[in-house]
Each structure stands twice: as structure tokens, then as C-alpha cells.
Scaffold this motif. Structure first.
Motif, PDB file in Angstrom:
ATOM      1  N   ASP A  11     -30.758  68.048  17.470  1.00  0.00           N
ATOM      2  CA  ASP A  11     -31.738  66.989  17.709  1.00  0.00           C
ATOM      3  C   ASP A  11     -32.828  67.484  18.662  1.00  0.00           C
ATOM      4  N   ASN A  13     -35.346  65.971  19.891  1.00  0.00           N
ATOM      5  CA  ASN A  13     -35.646  65.020  20.960  1.00  0.00           C
ATOM      6  C   ASN A  13     -34.651  65.157  22.108  1.00  0.00           C
ATOM      7  N   TYR A  17     -35.359  66.404  26.050  1.00  0.00           N
ATOM      8  CA  TYR A  17     -34.864  65.669  27.216  1.00  0.00           C
ATOM      9  C   TYR A  17     -34.032  66.576  28.118  1.00  0.00           C
ATOM     10  N   ASN A  58     -29.971  55.353  26.286  1.00  0.00           N
ATOM     11  CA  ASN A  58     -31.319  54.842  26.528  1.00  0.00           C
ATOM     12  C   ASN A  58     -31.633  54.692  28.012  1.00  0.00           C
ATOM     13  N   ILE A  62     -35.699  56.137  27.474  1.00  0.00           N
ATOM     14  CA  ILE A  62     -36.086  57.366  26.779  1.00  0.00           C
ATOM     15  C   ILE A  62     -35.992  57.224  25.263  1.00  0.00           C
ATOM     16  N   ARG A  63     -34.960  56.560  24.761  1.00  0.00           N
ATOM     17  CA  ARG A  63     -34.831  56.383  23.306  1.00  0.00           C
ATOM     18  C   ARG A  63     -35.939  55.475  22.783  1.00  0.00           C
ATOM     19  N   VAL A  66     -38.914  57.695  22.415  1.00  0.00           N
ATOM     20  CA  VAL A  66     -38.796  58.573  21.246  1.00  0.00           C
ATOM     21  C   VAL A  66     -39.081  57.778  19.973  1.00  0.00           C
ATOM     22  N   ARG A  67     -38.541  56.580  19.868  1.00  0.00           N
ATOM     23  CA  ARG A  67     -38.767  55.742  18.693  1.00  0.00           C
ATOM     24  C   ARG A  67     -40.267  55.427  18.549  1.00  0.00           C
ATOM     25  N   LEU A  69     -42.785  57.166  19.777  1.00  0.00           N
ATOM     26  CA  LEU A  69     -43.476  58.401  19.451  1.00  0.00           C
ATOM     27  C   LEU A  69     -43.369  58.715  17.962  1.00  0.00           C
ATOM     28  N   LYS A  70     -42.203  58.525  17.380  1.00  0.00           N
ATOM     29  CA  LYS A  70     -42.024  58.750  15.941  1.00  0.00           C
ATOM     30  C   LYS A  70     -42.917  57.815  15.136  1.00  0.00           C
TER      31      LYS A  70
END
Length: 89
Positions: A11, A13, A17, A58, A62-63, A66-67, A69-70
Motif C-alpha cells: 500500500d 499510502n 505515512y 484513522n 490520515i485515512r 487519503v480518501r 486525495l484519491k
């Protein structure tokens, strides 16, 4: 941090991190059995379990980042594929 322990991570991502948390990540190519595809994966040095739990739990949102950003990247790709993308003034 125990540098002698190495964990393979796929992963990107999570790897990003972990690097921000001070871990060393070494990339390499992995052959995938289906066809001639290859993937980049990383060997991460040190005991990453606590940081992995923070990431997937999370911690500090941070999650969520990432979500988002995607989604932004997906929007960018959609806009690039459209014929007219100019904003009218």
C-alpha cells in the motif's frame, strides 16, 4: 525502532505515512503471476505495527485525507479526459 525487522508493504499510502514517521522504505519490483505485470512494493525497516494501526485506525484523520486525495486525483483524471475543460470567465 528495531531496524532489524523488515515488513513487506504493498500500500503506497501506508508507505508514505510510515516514511513520515521515520521508517526507511526500500522499493523493488514484484512479478505478478497473471501476465507480465509487475508491481512496486516496499520493504519497510523496523517494527511498523503501531504506526500501521494508527494509519488504518484513522489517527489524526490520515485515512480521511487519503480518501479525499484519491477523489481529487480521480476528478483531475476525469477533467483531463474531457474535450472542453476551460473555465469560462
Amino acid at each position: 525502532m528495531a531496524r532489524d525487522k523488515v515488513t513487506t508493504v504493498e500500500d503506497a499510502n501506508l508507505v508514505a505515512y510510515l516514511v513520515t514517521r521515520g521508517f526507511v522504505a526500500i522499493p523493488y519490483m514484484k512479478e505478478i503471476k497473471e501476465g507480465d505485470q509487475r508491481r512496486v512494493i516496499w520493504d519497510v525497516q523496523g517494527d511498523i505495527e503501531k504506526a500501521r494501526q494508527e494509519f488504518y485506525g484513522n489517527a489524526n484523520g490520515i485515512r480521511d485525507f487519503v480518501r479525499s486525495l484519491k477523489e481529487v486525483r480521480q476528478d483531475m483524471q476525469t477533467m483531463k479526459s474531457m474535450k472542453t475543460t476551460n473555465k469560462e470567465d
